[in-house]
Design a protein around this motif. Structure first.
Motif, short mmCIF file in Angstrom:
data_model
loop_
_atom_site.label_atom_id
_atom_site.label_comp_id
_atom_site.label_asym_id
_atom_site.label_seq_id
_atom_site.Cartn_x
_atom_site.Cartn_y
_atom_site.Cartn_z
N GLU A 5 0.83 -1.20 0.00
CA GLU A 5 0.00 0.00 0.00
C GLU A 5 0.86 1.25 0.00
N GLU A 6 2.00 1.18 0.75
CA GLU A 6 2.92 2.31 0.71
C GLU A 6 3.43 2.54 -0.70
N GLU A 7 3.74 1.42 -1.39
CA GLU A 7 4.20 1.53 -2.78
C GLU A 7 3.14 2.21 -3.63
N PHE A 8 1.87 1.82 -3.40
CA PHE A 8 0.79 2.41 -4.21
C PHE A 8 0.69 3.91 -3.99
N LEU A 9 0.65 4.30 -2.69
CA LEU A 9 0.46 5.72 -2.39
C LEU A 9 1.62 6.56 -2.87
N SER A 10 2.80 5.95 -2.93
CA SER A 10 3.96 6.75 -3.30
C SER A 10 4.27 6.69 -4.78
N SER A 11 3.60 5.78 -5.52
CA SER A 11 4.05 5.67 -6.89
C SER A 11 3.00 5.66 -7.98
N THR A 320 -4.43 -2.67 -5.60
CA THR A 320 -3.63 -3.06 -4.44
C THR A 320 -4.19 -2.54 -3.12
N PRO A 321 -4.63 -1.27 -3.02
CA PRO A 321 -5.19 -0.81 -1.74
C PRO A 321 -6.41 -1.62 -1.31
N ILE A 322 -7.21 -2.09 -2.27
CA ILE A 322 -8.38 -2.89 -1.93
C ILE A 322 -7.94 -4.23 -1.35
N ILE A 323 -6.94 -4.84 -1.98
CA ILE A 323 -6.43 -6.13 -1.50
C ILE A 323 -5.83 -5.98 -0.11
N LEU A 342 -2.44 -13.43 -2.09
CA LEU A 342 -2.56 -14.08 -3.40
C LEU A 342 -4.00 -14.49 -3.67
N PHE A 343 -4.64 -15.05 -2.67
CA PHE A 343 -6.03 -15.48 -2.83
C PHE A 343 -6.95 -14.29 -3.06
N LEU A 344 -6.80 -13.24 -2.26
CA LEU A 344 -7.65 -12.06 -2.39
C LEU A 344 -7.44 -11.36 -3.73
N GLY A 345 -6.17 -11.28 -4.17
CA GLY A 345 -5.89 -10.66 -5.46
C GLY A 345 -6.51 -11.42 -6.61
N THR A 346 -6.40 -12.74 -6.56
CA THR A 346 -6.99 -13.58 -7.60
C THR A 346 -8.51 -13.45 -7.61
N ALA A 347 -9.10 -13.45 -6.42
CA ALA A 347 -10.56 -13.32 -6.31
C ALA A 347 -11.03 -11.97 -6.84
N LEU A 348 -10.26 -10.93 -6.58
CA LEU A 348 -10.65 -9.60 -7.06
C LEU A 348 -10.60 -9.53 -8.58
N VAL A 349 -9.55 -10.10 -9.18
CA VAL A 349 -9.46 -10.10 -10.64
C VAL A 349 -10.62 -10.88 -11.24
N ILE A 350 -10.94 -12.02 -10.66
CA ILE A 350 -12.05 -12.83 -11.16
C ILE A 350 -13.36 -12.05 -11.08
N SER A 351 -13.57 -11.35 -9.97
CA SER A 351 -14.80 -10.56 -9.83
C SER A 351 -14.84 -9.43 -10.84
N ASN A 352 -13.68 -8.81 -11.09
CA ASN A 352 -13.62 -7.77 -12.12
C ASN A 352 -14.00 -8.31 -13.49
N VAL A 353 -13.51 -9.50 -13.80
CA VAL A 353 -13.83 -10.13 -15.09
C VAL A 353 -15.33 -10.38 -15.20
N ILE A 354 -15.92 -10.90 -14.14
CA ILE A 354 -17.36 -11.18 -14.15
C ILE A 354 -18.16 -9.91 -14.40
#
Length: 429
Positions: A5-11, A320-323, A342-354
């Motif tokens: 999350e720090e990486e996200f906010l800073s970059s 990333t902040p959501i995960i 890893l599980f949450l990231g994969t689940a989020l991508v799948i939900s985005n696809v749906i």
């Protein structure tokens, strides 16, 4: 707050060179590396422009076509209002040096409820923007490679659906990364990408036979005003990252100047694209102007390929902040937070696809994000938080009247824009 999350906010949207970011327990955000004032100002301006530059540039011609030429006034009005709201965010943070993020401002104003509301709007906006990236990839790849499809488990997938799945598979490994620094450098090309797309569209109109004298344009269309306002609002939805941008500045008194530069240049870019696209294609312009471009022309392909690269790079940085927010709320007894990520990231991508497959309507989805989420987060909430933190609500003056007027205008946009976008989505199902 986790390292990711720090990486996200800073970059991603800011790419700021801060060392540490304030987390939910209250660690104070430290300032930038020691630079000269001029260098720090130019870098901050670049980060601010990158935060405001996004896929909204593809939809502004459609926004102008929806409301007619006079709706261009609404673009400048939205730019002025959102600029003022960015200054309100600065004023809120000046009142308490411990504030370092947008949820902090919400907490300062309205306690835990305020933090929760701000966090919900920010994360939901990021989620739907991530979904729109997949829709954008599917639409543009389908235009480049038409009549492509295949059968999967007895189901026929058309080209657009297939490309949405391929785009999701392509971004999935990036969601698993712990270090997003490489992607942050690519996503910093948002400014460059906007310039390339604008130049390519101009080239198509000027030298590739399209021209700028479309007769299908109109002066004003009341029925399309809500669509115009919603899409214009989406173009200026960077307010959740402004607090981090502000705390990263060495000379914080230059923040208003940075905002003036950022909003002026981005508004010029958005207005230029809107005018060019509307002159070229008139009322026939699509929700993504790249879908109107002739793919046999090199300039068109440059615009489309540039459009495709940036969302791919920004996808992981957006979600990333959501995960991390979901992972941080797992019970302490959870055996492995890395595996959970890893599980949450994969689940989020799948939900985005749906969602992208069920609601493959880029323009309507952007209307919904702009009207309901962007207007709330970038217009209504900054005014409400400032009124509460500053105590202006206790005394009636010109500024208080202006703030109330902006809040009421924002609420009208939220209600009418959300209603229209939901109606349009349901009408296409």
């Amino acid at each position: 707050m986790s390292r990711r999350e720090e990486e996200f906010l800073s970059s991603p949207l800011i790419v700021a060179e801060q060392k540490h970011c304030k987390d939910e327990e209250g660690e104070i955000c430290e300032s930038l590396n020691k630079n000269s004032s001029t260098s720090a100002l130019s870098k901050t301006c670049f980060h601010g422009i990158n935060a405001l530059s996004g896929v909204g540039i593809l939809s502004v011609p459609y926004a102008l076509a929806s409301g007619g030429w006079l709706s261009l006034i609404l673009l400048f009005l939205m730019a002025a209002v959102t600029f003022y709201c960015s200054i309100l965010i600065q004023r809120c943070m000046d009142m308490d040096p411990l504030l370092a993020s947008y949820p902090d401002i919400g907490h300062k104003a309205f306690g835990k409820t305020g933090r929760l509301i701000v966090s919900i709007f920010v994360n939901l906006e990021l989620y739907l923007v991530g979904t729109s990236f997949l829709i954008l990839e599917g639409d543009n790849l389908d235009k480049l490679f038409p009549s492509v499809g295949f059968h999967l488990f007895g189901l026929h997938l058309g080209g657009r659906q297939m490309f949405v799945l391929l785009a999701a598979l392509f971004v999935l490994p990036s969601v698993w990364l712990d270090d997003l620094r490489i992607l942050s450098y690519v996503s910093a090309s948002g400014v460059f990408a906007s310039v390339v797309i604008l130049a390519s569209v101009f080239w198509v109109g000027a030298f590739d036979g399209i021209g700028f004298k479309n007769s299908g344009s109109k002066m004003f269309d009341l029925r399309g005003i809500t669509t115009s306002l919603s899409l214009y609002a989406f173009c200026y939805c960077a307010h959740p990252v402004f607090p981090t941008l502000y705390t990263s500045m060495k000379n914080k008194r230059q923040f208003p100047l940075v905002m003036i530069v950022c909003f002026t240049l981005c508004t010029f870019t958005y207005a230029s694209m809107a005018i060019l696209g509307y002159l070229m294609f008139g009322s026939e312009v699509k929700s993504q102007i790249t879908l109107n471009l002739p793919t046999q022309k090199l300039s068109s392909r440059v615009a489309i390929y540039t459009t495709l690269v940036n969302p791919i790079a920004k996808y992981a940085l957006m979600v990333t902040p959501i995960i991390d927010a979901a992972r941080n709320r797992l019970p302490g007894s959870w055996p492995n937070k890395r595996t959970a990520g890893l599980f949450l990231g994969t689940a989020l991508v799948i939900s985005n696809v749906i969602v992208a497959l069920l609601l493959p309507f880029f323009g309507e989805l952007m209307n919904l994000v702009g009207a309901f989420l962007s207007t709330t987060a970038s217009v209504v909430l900054p005014c409400l938080c400032y009124l509460k933190i500053s105590g202006r609500y206790r005394r009636f003056g010109i500024e208080t009247m202006v703030l109330i007027g902006i809040i009421l205008m924002g609420i009208v946009v939220v209600i009418t824009g959300t209603y229209q976008s939901v109606k349009d989505i349901l009408g296409r199902l």
